[in-house]
Design an enzyme around this catalytic site. Structure first.
Site, PDB file in Angstrom:
ATOM      1  N   GLY A  58       0.815  -1.212   0.000  1.00 28.71           N
ATOM      2  CA  GLY A  58       0.000   0.000   0.000  1.00 28.71           C
ATOM      3  C   GLY A  58       0.848   1.261   0.000  1.00 28.71           C
ATOM      4  N   THR A  94      10.004  -7.668 -12.031  1.00 26.06           N
ATOM      5  CA  THR A  94       9.290  -8.886 -12.408  1.00 26.06           C
ATOM      6  C   THR A  94       8.090  -9.075 -11.480  1.00 26.06           C
ATOM      7  OG1 THR A  94      11.314  -9.876 -13.227  1.00 26.06           O
ATOM      8  CG2 THR A  94       9.526 -11.393 -12.671  1.00 26.06           C
ATOM      9  N   SER A  97      -4.110  -2.645  -0.522  1.00 27.95           N
ATOM     10  CA  SER A  97      -3.049  -3.500   0.010  1.00 27.95           C
ATOM     11  C   SER A  97      -3.598  -4.890   0.286  1.00 27.95           C
ATOM     12  CB  SER A  97      -2.526  -2.871   1.305  1.00 27.95           C
ATOM     13  OG  SER A  97      -1.713  -3.794   1.997  1.00 27.95           O
ATOM     14  N   CYS A 147       3.091   6.114  23.694  1.00 22.92           N
ATOM     15  CA  CYS A 147       3.962   5.144  24.348  1.00 22.92           C
ATOM     16  C   CYS A 147       4.054   3.844  23.579  1.00 22.92           C
ATOM     17  CB  CYS A 147       3.468   4.876  25.756  1.00 22.92           C
ATOM     18  SG  CYS A 147       3.417   6.379  26.715  1.00 22.92           S
ATOM     19  N   HIS A 180      -2.420  -7.397   2.427  1.00 17.28           N
ATOM     20  CA  HIS A 180      -2.396  -8.001   3.762  1.00 17.28           C
ATOM     21  C   HIS A 180      -3.499  -7.493   4.680  1.00 17.28           C
ATOM     22  CE1 HIS A 180      -0.422  -5.052   6.581  1.00 17.28           C
ATOM     23  NE2 HIS A 180      -0.158  -4.461   5.438  1.00 17.28           N
TER      24      HIS A 180
END
Lengths: 395, 152
Positions: free
Chosen positions: A72, A239, A201, A327, A203
Protein backbone atom coordinates in the site's frame (compact mmCIF):
# COMPACT_ATOMS: atom_id res chain seq x y z
CA UNK A 1 -11.41 -19.96 30.09
CA UNK A 2 -8.66 -18.38 28.06
CA UNK A 3 -8.98 -17.62 24.35
CA UNK A 4 -7.05 -15.92 21.60
CA UNK A 5 -8.97 -12.95 20.22
CA UNK A 6 -7.44 -11.00 17.37
CA UNK A 7 -9.01 -7.54 17.27
CA UNK A 8 -6.30 -5.76 15.30
CA UNK A 9 -7.37 -6.40 11.71
CA UNK A 10 -6.62 -2.81 10.71
CA UNK A 11 -2.93 -3.60 11.37
CA UNK A 12 -2.92 -6.85 9.45
CA UNK A 13 -5.16 -9.86 8.91
CA UNK A 14 -4.83 -13.61 9.18
CA UNK A 15 -3.90 -15.18 5.84
CA UNK A 16 -6.87 -17.15 4.52
CA UNK A 17 -6.26 -20.78 3.51
CA UNK A 18 -8.10 -20.17 0.20
CA UNK A 19 -5.57 -17.44 -0.59
CA UNK A 20 -2.63 -19.73 0.14
CA UNK A 21 -4.18 -22.48 -2.02
CA UNK A 22 -4.48 -20.05 -4.90
CA UNK A 23 -0.83 -19.02 -4.46
CA UNK A 24 0.79 -22.43 -4.07
CA UNK A 25 0.91 -23.59 -7.71
CA UNK A 26 2.76 -20.38 -8.58
CA UNK A 27 5.55 -21.27 -6.17
CA UNK A 28 5.86 -24.94 -7.05
CA UNK A 29 4.88 -25.30 -10.68
CA UNK A 30 3.94 -22.15 -12.57
CA UNK A 31 7.05 -20.19 -11.59
CA UNK A 32 7.75 -18.70 -15.00
CA UNK A 33 8.50 -15.06 -15.72
CA UNK A 34 5.43 -13.48 -17.34
CA UNK A 35 7.75 -11.52 -19.66
CA UNK A 36 9.29 -14.68 -21.15
CA UNK A 37 8.09 -15.73 -24.57
CA UNK A 38 8.40 -19.48 -23.98
CA UNK A 39 5.79 -21.86 -22.63
CA UNK A 40 6.71 -21.33 -18.96
CA UNK A 41 6.48 -17.58 -19.41
CA UNK A 42 3.26 -17.68 -21.38
CA UNK A 43 1.54 -19.76 -18.72
CA UNK A 44 2.58 -17.16 -16.12
CA UNK A 45 1.52 -14.25 -18.35
CA UNK A 46 -1.94 -15.75 -18.86
CA UNK A 47 -2.40 -16.18 -15.09
CA UNK A 48 -1.17 -12.63 -14.48
CA UNK A 49 -3.69 -11.12 -16.87
CA UNK A 50 -6.49 -13.26 -15.48
CA UNK A 51 -5.66 -12.07 -11.97
CA UNK A 52 -5.67 -8.47 -13.16
CA UNK A 53 -9.12 -8.91 -14.71
CA UNK A 54 -10.49 -10.58 -11.58
CA UNK A 55 -9.25 -7.74 -9.37
CA UNK A 56 -10.55 -5.10 -11.79
CA UNK A 57 -13.99 -6.72 -11.70
CA UNK A 58 -14.03 -6.42 -7.90
CA UNK A 59 -13.43 -2.66 -8.17
CA UNK A 60 -15.66 -1.88 -11.16
CA UNK A 61 -12.52 -1.12 -13.17
CA UNK A 62 -11.05 -2.38 -16.44
CA UNK A 63 -8.17 -4.85 -16.28
CA UNK A 64 -5.74 -2.44 -17.91
CA UNK A 65 -6.37 0.07 -15.12
CA UNK A 66 -4.86 -2.19 -12.44
CA UNK A 67 -1.11 -2.06 -11.69
CA UNK A 68 0.59 -4.32 -9.18
CA UNK A 69 2.92 -2.92 -6.54
CA UNK A 70 4.75 -4.28 -3.49
CA UNK A 71 2.46 -2.74 -0.86
CA UNK A 72 0.00 0.00 0.00
CA UNK A 73 2.79 2.43 0.82
CA UNK A 74 4.32 2.00 -2.64
CA UNK A 75 0.91 2.63 -4.21
CA UNK A 76 0.49 5.81 -2.12
CA UNK A 77 3.99 7.02 -3.00
CA UNK A 78 3.56 6.28 -6.68
CA UNK A 79 0.14 7.93 -6.99
CA UNK A 80 1.12 11.15 -5.24
CA UNK A 81 4.69 11.52 -6.47
CA UNK A 82 3.65 10.45 -9.97
CA UNK A 83 0.79 12.94 -10.07
CA UNK A 84 2.98 15.67 -8.59
CA UNK A 85 5.68 15.18 -11.23
CA UNK A 86 3.06 15.25 -13.96
CA UNK A 87 1.54 18.37 -12.43
CA UNK A 88 4.85 20.19 -12.12
CA UNK A 89 5.43 19.75 -15.85
CA UNK A 90 2.16 21.70 -16.32
CA UNK A 91 2.98 24.35 -13.70
CA UNK A 92 0.85 22.74 -10.99
CA UNK A 93 2.80 22.81 -7.74
CA UNK A 94 0.08 22.44 -5.11
CA UNK A 95 -1.24 19.32 -3.34
CA UNK A 96 -4.24 18.93 -1.05
CA UNK A 97 -4.44 16.15 1.52
CA UNK A 98 -5.86 15.77 5.03
CA UNK A 99 -4.38 15.75 8.51
CA UNK A 100 -5.58 12.20 9.19
CA UNK A 101 -3.98 10.36 6.26
CA UNK A 102 -1.73 7.36 6.75
CA UNK A 103 1.95 8.21 7.14
CA UNK A 104 2.62 6.75 3.69
CA UNK A 105 0.62 9.71 2.35
CA UNK A 106 1.59 12.37 4.92
CA UNK A 107 5.33 11.68 4.72
CA UNK A 108 5.16 11.52 0.92
CA UNK A 109 3.55 14.97 0.92
CA UNK A 110 6.19 16.25 3.36
CA UNK A 111 8.92 14.94 1.06
CA UNK A 112 7.30 16.80 -1.86
CA UNK A 113 7.19 20.00 0.22
CA UNK A 114 10.99 19.75 0.46
CA UNK A 115 11.00 19.49 -3.34
CA UNK A 116 9.13 22.78 -3.63
CA UNK A 117 5.50 21.73 -3.63
CA UNK A 118 2.99 23.61 -1.54
CA UNK A 119 0.79 21.22 0.47
CA UNK A 120 -2.53 22.04 2.15
CA UNK A 121 -3.34 19.67 5.02
CA UNK A 122 -7.07 20.11 5.51
CA UNK A 123 -8.55 19.55 8.94
CA UNK A 124 -11.31 17.23 10.07
CA UNK A 125 -14.25 17.59 12.42
CA UNK A 126 -14.65 15.83 15.76
CA UNK A 127 -15.78 12.64 14.01
CA UNK A 128 -12.92 12.65 11.50
CA UNK A 129 -14.79 13.92 8.43
CA UNK A 130 -12.56 16.08 6.24
CA UNK A 131 -13.58 19.70 5.93
CA UNK A 132 -14.83 19.85 2.35
CA UNK A 133 -15.16 23.65 2.48
CA UNK A 134 -11.47 23.88 3.30
CA UNK A 135 -10.74 21.87 0.16
CA UNK A 136 -12.96 24.21 -1.88
CA UNK A 137 -11.11 27.22 -0.50
CA UNK A 138 -7.62 25.79 -1.00
CA UNK A 139 -8.05 24.32 -4.47
CA UNK A 140 -6.96 26.23 -7.56
CA UNK A 141 -5.73 25.57 -11.08
CA UNK A 142 -2.31 25.12 -9.45
CA UNK A 143 -3.50 21.99 -7.62
CA UNK A 144 -1.94 18.85 -9.10
CA UNK A 145 -3.62 16.23 -6.94
CA UNK A 146 -6.09 15.87 -4.08
CA UNK A 147 -5.25 12.88 -1.85
CA UNK A 148 -7.91 11.87 0.69
CA UNK A 149 -8.32 8.42 2.22
CA UNK A 150 -11.49 6.43 1.56
CA UNK A 151 -11.69 5.41 5.22
CA UNK A 152 -9.50 6.08 8.21
CA UNK A 153 -7.44 3.31 9.78
CA UNK A 154 -7.78 4.47 13.40
CA UNK A 155 -11.32 5.75 13.80
CA UNK A 156 -12.97 4.22 10.71
CA UNK A 157 -14.44 7.44 9.30
CA UNK A 158 -15.69 6.94 5.72
CA UNK A 159 -14.90 10.11 3.78
CA UNK A 160 -17.12 11.69 1.08
CA UNK A 161 -14.73 10.78 -1.73
CA UNK A 162 -17.19 11.14 -4.63
CA UNK A 163 -18.02 14.70 -3.55
CA UNK A 164 -14.33 15.61 -3.16
CA UNK A 165 -13.46 14.04 -6.53
CA UNK A 166 -15.99 16.36 -8.23
CA UNK A 167 -14.33 19.38 -6.63
CA UNK A 168 -10.88 18.18 -7.71
CA UNK A 169 -12.00 17.61 -11.29
CA UNK A 170 -13.77 20.96 -11.51
CA UNK A 171 -10.34 22.53 -10.98
CA UNK A 172 -8.39 20.21 -13.26
CA UNK A 173 -6.72 18.32 -10.40
CA UNK A 174 -6.31 14.56 -10.16
CA UNK A 175 -8.14 12.71 -7.37
CA UNK A 176 -6.34 9.98 -5.46
CA UNK A 177 -7.74 7.91 -2.63
CA UNK A 178 -5.96 5.52 -0.29
CA UNK A 179 -8.54 2.73 0.04
CA UNK A 180 -6.28 0.35 1.97
CA UNK A 181 -8.67 0.22 4.95
CA UNK A 182 -11.88 0.42 2.94
CA UNK A 183 -11.40 -2.49 0.54
CA UNK A 184 -12.95 -5.63 2.00
CA UNK A 185 -14.97 -3.69 4.56
CA UNK A 186 -17.26 -1.53 2.42
CA UNK A 187 -18.12 -1.62 -1.31
CA UNK A 188 -15.38 0.12 -3.30
CA UNK A 189 -16.24 1.02 -6.90
CA UNK A 190 -13.80 3.27 -8.70
CA UNK A 191 -16.44 4.70 -11.03
CA UNK A 192 -18.88 5.45 -8.21
CA UNK A 193 -16.07 7.15 -6.28
CA UNK A 194 -15.04 9.02 -9.41
CA UNK A 195 -11.35 8.81 -8.56
CA UNK A 196 -8.37 8.84 -10.91
CA UNK A 197 -6.21 6.66 -8.68
CA UNK A 198 -6.91 4.27 -5.82
CA UNK A 199 -4.44 2.37 -3.61
CA UNK A 200 -5.07 -1.00 -1.97
CA UNK A 201 -3.05 -3.50 0.01
CA UNK A 202 -3.28 -7.30 0.15
CA UNK A 203 -2.40 -8.00 3.76
CA UNK A 204 -5.36 -5.99 5.04
CA UNK A 205 -7.64 -8.46 3.21
CA UNK A 206 -6.00 -11.74 4.20
CA UNK A 207 -3.06 -12.15 1.80
CA UNK A 208 0.50 -12.41 3.11
CA UNK A 209 2.41 -9.11 3.34
CA UNK A 210 4.16 -7.86 0.21
CA UNK A 211 1.49 -7.16 -2.41
CA UNK A 212 -0.47 -4.04 -3.28
CA UNK A 213 -2.10 -2.47 -6.29
CA UNK A 214 -2.78 0.93 -7.74
CA UNK A 215 -5.80 1.63 -9.90
CA UNK A 216 -5.02 4.31 -12.48
CA UNK A 217 -7.97 5.40 -14.59
CA UNK A 218 -7.36 4.94 -18.29
CA UNK A 219 -6.18 8.14 -19.90
CA UNK A 220 -4.47 9.32 -16.69
CA UNK A 221 -0.74 9.27 -17.26
CA UNK A 222 1.21 9.78 -14.05
CA UNK A 223 5.00 9.49 -13.89
CA UNK A 224 6.64 6.22 -12.90
CA UNK A 225 8.02 5.63 -9.44
CA UNK A 226 9.97 2.48 -10.35
CA UNK A 227 11.47 2.35 -13.83
CA UNK A 228 12.60 -0.97 -15.17
CA UNK A 229 12.10 -3.67 -17.77
CA UNK A 230 8.78 -2.61 -19.16
CA UNK A 231 6.54 -4.65 -16.84
CA UNK A 232 3.01 -3.41 -16.10
CA UNK A 233 2.89 -1.84 -19.57
CA UNK A 234 6.02 0.13 -18.84
CA UNK A 235 4.59 1.80 -15.74
CA UNK A 236 6.07 -0.23 -12.92
CA UNK A 237 9.37 -2.02 -13.35
CA UNK A 238 10.19 -5.29 -11.61
CA UNK A 239 9.29 -8.89 -12.41
CA UNK A 240 5.71 -9.41 -11.31
CA UNK A 241 5.25 -11.18 -7.95
CA UNK A 242 2.92 -13.73 -9.48
CA UNK A 243 2.13 -15.98 -6.47
CA UNK A 244 1.15 -12.94 -4.42
CA UNK A 245 -0.78 -11.41 -7.31
CA UNK A 246 -2.78 -14.66 -7.58
CA UNK A 247 -3.35 -14.52 -3.82
CA UNK A 248 -4.55 -10.92 -4.12
CA UNK A 249 -7.02 -11.88 -6.86
CA UNK A 250 -8.55 -14.57 -4.63
CA UNK A 251 -8.51 -12.26 -1.59
CA UNK A 252 -10.35 -9.54 -3.53
CA UNK A 253 -13.04 -11.98 -4.62
CA UNK A 254 -13.42 -13.22 -1.06
CA UNK A 255 -13.61 -9.60 0.12
CA UNK A 256 -16.51 -8.89 -2.24
CA UNK A 257 -18.24 -12.15 -1.31
CA UNK A 258 -18.18 -11.32 2.40
CA UNK A 259 -19.48 -7.75 2.07
CA UNK A 260 -23.06 -8.89 2.88
CA UNK A 261 -21.67 -10.38 6.11
CA UNK A 262 -20.18 -7.07 7.24
CA UNK A 263 -23.54 -5.96 8.67
CA UNK A 264 -23.14 -8.78 11.19
CA UNK A 265 -19.59 -7.59 11.96
CA UNK A 266 -21.03 -4.12 12.60
CA UNK A 267 -23.61 -5.60 14.98
CA UNK A 268 -20.86 -7.32 16.98
CA UNK A 269 -18.90 -4.05 16.99
CA UNK A 270 -21.98 -2.14 18.19
CA UNK A 271 -22.48 -4.55 21.08
CA UNK A 272 -18.83 -4.17 22.09
CA UNK A 273 -19.20 -0.38 21.85
CA UNK A 274 -22.43 -0.18 23.84
CA UNK A 275 -21.09 -2.38 26.62
CA UNK A 276 -17.69 -0.66 26.84
CA UNK A 277 -19.29 2.78 26.99
CA UNK A 278 -21.04 1.66 30.19
CA UNK A 279 -17.63 1.75 31.89
CA UNK A 280 -17.44 5.16 33.61
CA UNK A 281 -15.19 7.87 32.10
CA UNK A 282 -15.10 6.20 28.72
CA UNK A 283 -15.81 7.83 25.38
CA UNK A 284 -16.23 6.94 21.73
CA UNK A 285 -13.67 8.33 19.27
CA UNK A 286 -14.67 8.78 15.62
CA UNK A 287 -18.05 8.79 13.85
CA UNK A 288 -21.30 8.34 15.75
CA UNK A 289 -23.31 7.14 12.76
CA UNK A 290 -22.71 3.48 11.93
CA UNK A 291 -23.10 3.94 8.19
CA UNK A 292 -20.26 6.46 8.16
CA UNK A 293 -17.85 4.14 9.99
CA UNK A 294 -16.02 0.99 8.88
CA UNK A 295 -18.05 -1.97 10.21
CA UNK A 296 -15.19 -3.59 12.12
CA UNK A 297 -13.75 -0.40 13.65
CA UNK A 298 -14.18 0.74 17.22
CA UNK A 299 -12.02 3.33 18.98
CA UNK A 300 -12.59 3.99 22.67
CA UNK A 301 -10.92 6.46 25.01
CA UNK A 302 -10.43 5.35 28.62
CA UNK A 303 -9.78 8.34 30.85
CA UNK A 304 -7.04 8.46 33.51
CA UNK A 305 -5.05 5.55 32.06
CA UNK A 306 -2.65 4.92 29.21
CA UNK A 307 -3.19 2.74 26.15
CA UNK A 308 0.01 0.74 26.02
CA UNK A 309 -0.62 -0.54 29.54
CA UNK A 310 -4.15 -1.51 28.53
CA UNK A 311 -2.97 -3.35 25.43
CA UNK A 312 -0.17 -5.16 27.31
CA UNK A 313 -2.59 -6.40 29.98
CA UNK A 314 -5.10 -7.44 27.29
CA UNK A 315 -2.30 -9.20 25.43
CA UNK A 316 -1.58 -11.19 28.59
CA UNK A 317 -5.23 -12.36 28.39
CA UNK A 318 -4.85 -13.32 24.72
CA UNK A 319 -6.54 -10.23 23.28
CA UNK A 320 -4.77 -8.27 20.51
CA UNK A 321 -5.67 -4.58 20.09
CA UNK A 322 -3.74 -1.41 19.30
CA UNK A 323 -3.55 2.01 20.88
CA UNK A 324 -3.24 5.63 19.86
CA UNK A 325 -0.92 6.32 22.76
CA UNK A 326 2.52 7.71 22.00
CA UNK A 327 3.96 5.14 24.35
CA UNK A 328 3.15 2.39 21.89
CA UNK A 329 5.22 3.93 19.12
CA UNK A 330 8.63 5.45 18.66
CA UNK A 331 7.02 8.87 18.62
CA UNK A 332 6.39 10.86 21.78
CA UNK A 333 3.16 12.28 20.45
CA UNK A 334 -0.10 10.34 20.48
CA UNK A 335 -2.11 9.52 17.37
CA UNK A 336 -2.11 12.38 14.83
CA UNK A 337 -5.60 11.24 13.83
CA UNK A 338 -7.10 11.60 17.31
CA UNK A 339 -5.34 14.94 17.83
CA UNK A 340 -6.73 16.19 14.50
CA UNK A 341 -10.27 15.34 15.69
CA UNK A 342 -9.68 17.53 18.73
CA UNK A 343 -9.18 14.77 21.29
CA UNK A 344 -6.81 16.21 23.92
CA UNK A 345 -3.38 14.60 24.36
CA UNK A 346 -4.23 13.01 27.70
CA UNK A 347 -7.32 11.28 26.31
CA UNK A 348 -5.53 10.25 23.11
CA UNK A 349 -2.95 8.43 25.26
CA UNK A 350 -5.77 6.35 26.72
CA UNK A 351 -7.33 5.29 23.43
CA UNK A 352 -7.72 1.72 22.26
CA UNK A 353 -8.60 0.60 18.75
CA UNK A 354 -10.49 -2.64 18.23
CA UNK A 355 -10.67 -3.77 14.61
CA UNK A 356 -12.71 -6.92 14.23
CA UNK A 357 -13.43 -8.99 11.12
CA UNK A 358 -15.86 -11.59 9.84
CA UNK A 359 -13.75 -14.15 11.71
CA UNK A 360 -14.70 -12.49 15.03
CA UNK A 361 -17.41 -14.37 16.95
CA UNK A 362 -19.97 -13.37 19.57
CA UNK A 363 -17.90 -15.43 22.04
CA UNK A 364 -14.85 -13.31 21.19
CA UNK A 365 -16.82 -10.17 22.06
CA UNK A 366 -18.02 -11.79 25.31
CA UNK A 367 -14.42 -12.61 26.15
CA UNK A 368 -13.25 -9.01 25.57
CA UNK A 369 -16.16 -7.77 27.69
CA UNK A 370 -15.17 -10.17 30.46
CA UNK A 371 -11.45 -9.33 30.45
CA UNK A 372 -11.35 -5.62 29.69
CA UNK A 373 -13.24 -4.01 32.61
CA UNK A 374 -10.92 -5.50 35.29
CA UNK A 375 -7.91 -4.23 33.30
CA UNK A 376 -9.37 -0.71 33.29
CA UNK A 377 -10.12 -0.89 37.04
CA UNK A 378 -6.65 -2.24 37.83
CA UNK A 379 -4.87 0.54 35.91
CA UNK A 380 -7.13 3.25 37.31
CA UNK A 381 -6.41 2.07 40.84
CA UNK A 382 -2.73 2.57 40.01
CA UNK A 383 -3.24 5.99 38.40
CA UNK A 384 -2.50 9.20 40.31
CA UNK A 385 -4.82 11.07 37.92
CA UNK A 386 -7.73 8.86 38.92
CA UNK A 387 -7.16 9.11 42.67
CA UNK A 388 -6.61 12.88 42.42
CA UNK A 389 -9.84 13.30 40.45
CA UNK A 390 -11.65 11.23 43.08
CA UNK A 391 -10.10 13.19 45.95
CA UNK A 392 -11.19 16.42 44.29
CA UNK A 393 -14.72 14.96 43.92
CA UNK A 394 -14.50 15.47 40.17
CA UNK A 395 -15.64 11.87 39.69
CA UNK B 1 12.89 -0.76 16.19
CA UNK B 2 12.26 -3.33 18.84
CA UNK B 3 9.64 -2.61 21.48
CA UNK B 4 10.15 -5.88 23.30
CA UNK B 5 10.34 -5.68 27.06
CA UNK B 6 12.67 -7.82 29.14
CA UNK B 7 11.23 -10.50 31.42
CA UNK B 8 12.05 -8.32 34.44
CA UNK B 9 10.18 -5.35 32.98
CA UNK B 10 7.14 -7.52 32.24
CA UNK B 11 7.29 -8.99 35.74
CA UNK B 12 7.32 -5.53 37.35
CA UNK B 13 4.56 -4.36 34.98
CA UNK B 14 2.31 -7.39 35.52
CA UNK B 15 3.05 -7.59 39.26
CA UNK B 16 4.04 -4.09 40.32
CA UNK B 17 5.53 -3.84 43.81
CA UNK B 18 4.49 -1.12 46.25
CA UNK B 19 1.48 0.29 44.38
CA UNK B 20 -0.62 2.72 46.35
CA UNK B 21 -0.56 5.73 48.64
CA UNK B 22 1.00 6.25 52.06
CA UNK B 23 -1.29 8.32 54.29
CA UNK B 24 0.65 11.09 56.02
CA UNK B 25 3.78 10.28 54.01
CA UNK B 26 6.97 12.03 55.03
CA UNK B 27 7.74 12.89 51.43
CA UNK B 28 5.56 12.97 48.30
CA UNK B 29 6.85 13.72 44.81
CA UNK B 30 5.03 13.91 41.50
CA UNK B 31 6.63 14.31 38.10
CA UNK B 32 5.54 14.21 34.45
CA UNK B 33 2.32 15.41 32.86
CA UNK B 34 -0.74 13.86 31.31
CA UNK B 35 -0.12 15.52 27.96
CA UNK B 36 3.06 13.49 27.54
CA UNK B 37 1.41 10.32 28.77
CA UNK B 38 3.44 9.68 31.94
CA UNK B 39 2.89 10.81 35.52
CA UNK B 40 4.62 9.23 38.51
CA UNK B 41 3.75 9.95 42.11
CA UNK B 42 6.05 8.64 44.82
CA UNK B 43 5.24 8.40 48.56
CA UNK B 44 7.95 7.85 51.18
CA UNK B 45 7.82 6.93 54.87
CA UNK B 46 11.07 7.94 56.50
CA UNK B 47 12.20 7.10 60.07
CA UNK B 48 15.53 8.32 61.43
CA UNK B 49 16.80 9.04 57.93
CA UNK B 50 15.89 5.56 56.63
CA UNK B 51 13.23 4.98 53.97
CA UNK B 52 11.04 2.44 55.74
CA UNK B 53 8.33 2.37 53.10
CA UNK B 54 7.89 3.57 49.53
CA UNK B 55 4.76 3.45 47.38
CA UNK B 56 3.86 4.76 43.95
CA UNK B 57 1.02 5.62 41.63
CA UNK B 58 1.70 5.84 37.91
CA UNK B 59 -0.24 6.92 34.85
CA UNK B 60 1.71 5.59 31.92
CA UNK B 61 2.91 2.75 29.77
CA UNK B 62 4.30 -0.63 30.75
CA UNK B 63 7.82 0.64 31.30
CA UNK B 64 6.59 3.66 33.30
CA UNK B 65 4.88 1.28 35.71
CA UNK B 66 7.84 -1.14 35.78
CA UNK B 67 10.43 1.60 36.43
CA UNK B 68 8.29 3.08 39.23
CA UNK B 69 7.97 -0.35 40.80
CA UNK B 70 11.70 -1.05 40.53
CA UNK B 71 12.67 2.39 41.89
CA UNK B 72 10.57 1.82 45.02
CA UNK B 73 12.17 -1.61 45.48
CA UNK B 74 15.69 -0.15 45.22
CA UNK B 75 15.20 2.69 47.70
CA UNK B 76 13.18 0.83 50.34
CA UNK B 77 15.31 0.32 53.46
CA UNK B 78 17.99 2.73 52.25
CA UNK B 79 19.19 5.90 54.00
CA UNK B 80 17.84 9.03 52.29
CA UNK B 81 21.34 10.18 51.31
CA UNK B 82 21.82 6.92 49.42
CA UNK B 83 18.39 7.12 47.77
CA UNK B 84 19.36 10.60 46.53
CA UNK B 85 22.10 8.95 44.47
CA UNK B 86 19.62 6.71 42.62
CA UNK B 87 20.22 7.05 38.87
CA UNK B 88 17.98 6.12 35.98
CA UNK B 89 20.80 3.88 34.74
CA UNK B 90 20.59 1.84 37.94
CA UNK B 91 16.85 1.38 37.42
CA UNK B 92 17.41 0.33 33.79
CA UNK B 93 20.12 -2.10 34.81
CA UNK B 94 18.01 -3.63 37.56
CA UNK B 95 15.23 -4.19 35.00
CA UNK B 96 17.55 -5.96 32.56
CA UNK B 97 17.42 -3.08 30.08
CA UNK B 98 14.72 -0.96 28.42
CA UNK B 99 13.98 -0.22 24.76
CA UNK B 100 15.75 3.02 23.72
CA UNK B 101 12.47 4.94 23.36
CA UNK B 102 11.53 3.99 26.92
CA UNK B 103 14.66 5.27 28.68
CA UNK B 104 12.78 8.48 29.56
CA UNK B 105 10.55 6.38 31.86
CA UNK B 106 13.58 5.49 33.98
CA UNK B 107 14.53 9.17 34.08
CA UNK B 108 11.06 9.99 35.40
CA UNK B 109 11.41 7.31 38.09
CA UNK B 110 14.71 8.83 39.25
CA UNK B 111 13.12 12.29 39.24
CA UNK B 112 10.02 11.13 41.14
CA UNK B 113 12.28 9.81 43.92
CA UNK B 114 14.21 13.11 43.96
CA UNK B 115 10.98 15.12 44.17
CA UNK B 116 9.70 12.98 47.06
CA UNK B 117 13.00 13.40 48.90
CA UNK B 118 12.96 17.15 48.25
CA UNK B 119 9.48 17.25 49.80
CA UNK B 120 10.81 15.32 52.80
CA UNK B 121 13.67 17.81 53.35
CA UNK B 122 11.30 20.72 52.97
CA UNK B 123 8.90 19.28 55.54
CA UNK B 124 11.84 18.72 57.89
CA UNK B 125 12.90 22.34 57.43
CA UNK B 126 16.27 21.20 56.06
CA UNK B 127 17.75 23.26 53.24
CA UNK B 128 19.08 20.71 50.76
CA UNK B 129 20.20 21.27 47.11
CA UNK B 130 17.69 18.62 45.92
CA UNK B 131 14.85 21.05 46.76
CA UNK B 132 15.95 23.48 44.08
CA UNK B 133 16.62 20.61 41.66
CA UNK B 134 13.10 19.25 42.19
CA UNK B 135 11.54 22.68 41.66
CA UNK B 136 13.34 22.96 38.33
CA UNK B 137 12.19 19.48 37.27
CA UNK B 138 8.58 20.26 38.11
CA UNK B 139 8.79 23.62 36.36
CA UNK B 140 10.05 21.91 33.22
CA UNK B 141 7.07 19.56 33.12
CA UNK B 142 4.65 22.48 33.23
CA UNK B 143 5.72 23.76 29.87
CA UNK B 144 7.94 21.43 27.91
CA UNK B 145 7.07 20.49 24.36
CA UNK B 146 8.13 17.39 22.49
CA UNK B 147 10.31 17.46 19.45
CA UNK B 148 8.71 15.40 16.71
CA UNK B 149 10.15 11.91 16.30
CA UNK B 150 9.30 9.80 13.29
CA UNK B 151 7.83 6.36 13.50
CA UNK B 152 9.75 3.57 11.81
Amino acid sequence: MSRFVYADNAATTAVKPEVISEMMPYFTDKWGNPSSLHKKGREAAIALEEARARIAACLGAEAKEIYFTSCGSESDNWAIKGAAALGRAKGKTHIITSKIEHHAVLHTCEALEKDGFEVTYVGVDAEGFVNVDEIKTAISDKTAVVAIMTANNEIGTIEPIAEIAKIAHAHGALMFTDAVQAVGNIPVDVRALGVDMLALSGHKIHTPKGIGALYIKKGVRIRNLIDGGGQERGKRGGTENLPYIMGLARAMELAVERLPKMAEVARLRDRLRDELLKIPHTSLNGPRADEKRLPGNLNIGFEYIEGESISLLLDAEGICVSTGSACASASLDPSHVLLATGVPHERAHGSVRFSISDDTTAEDIDYILEKLPPVITRLREMSPLYSEAKAAHLI
Amino acid sequence: MSMLYSEKVMDHFMHPRNVGEIPNADGVGEIGNAKCGDIMKMYLKIDNGIITDAKFQTFGCGSAIATSSMATEIIKGKPVEEALKLTNAAVVEALGGLPAVKIHCSVLAEEAVKCALADYYKKQGIDHPVIKEAEELMGRDEEHEHAPVDED
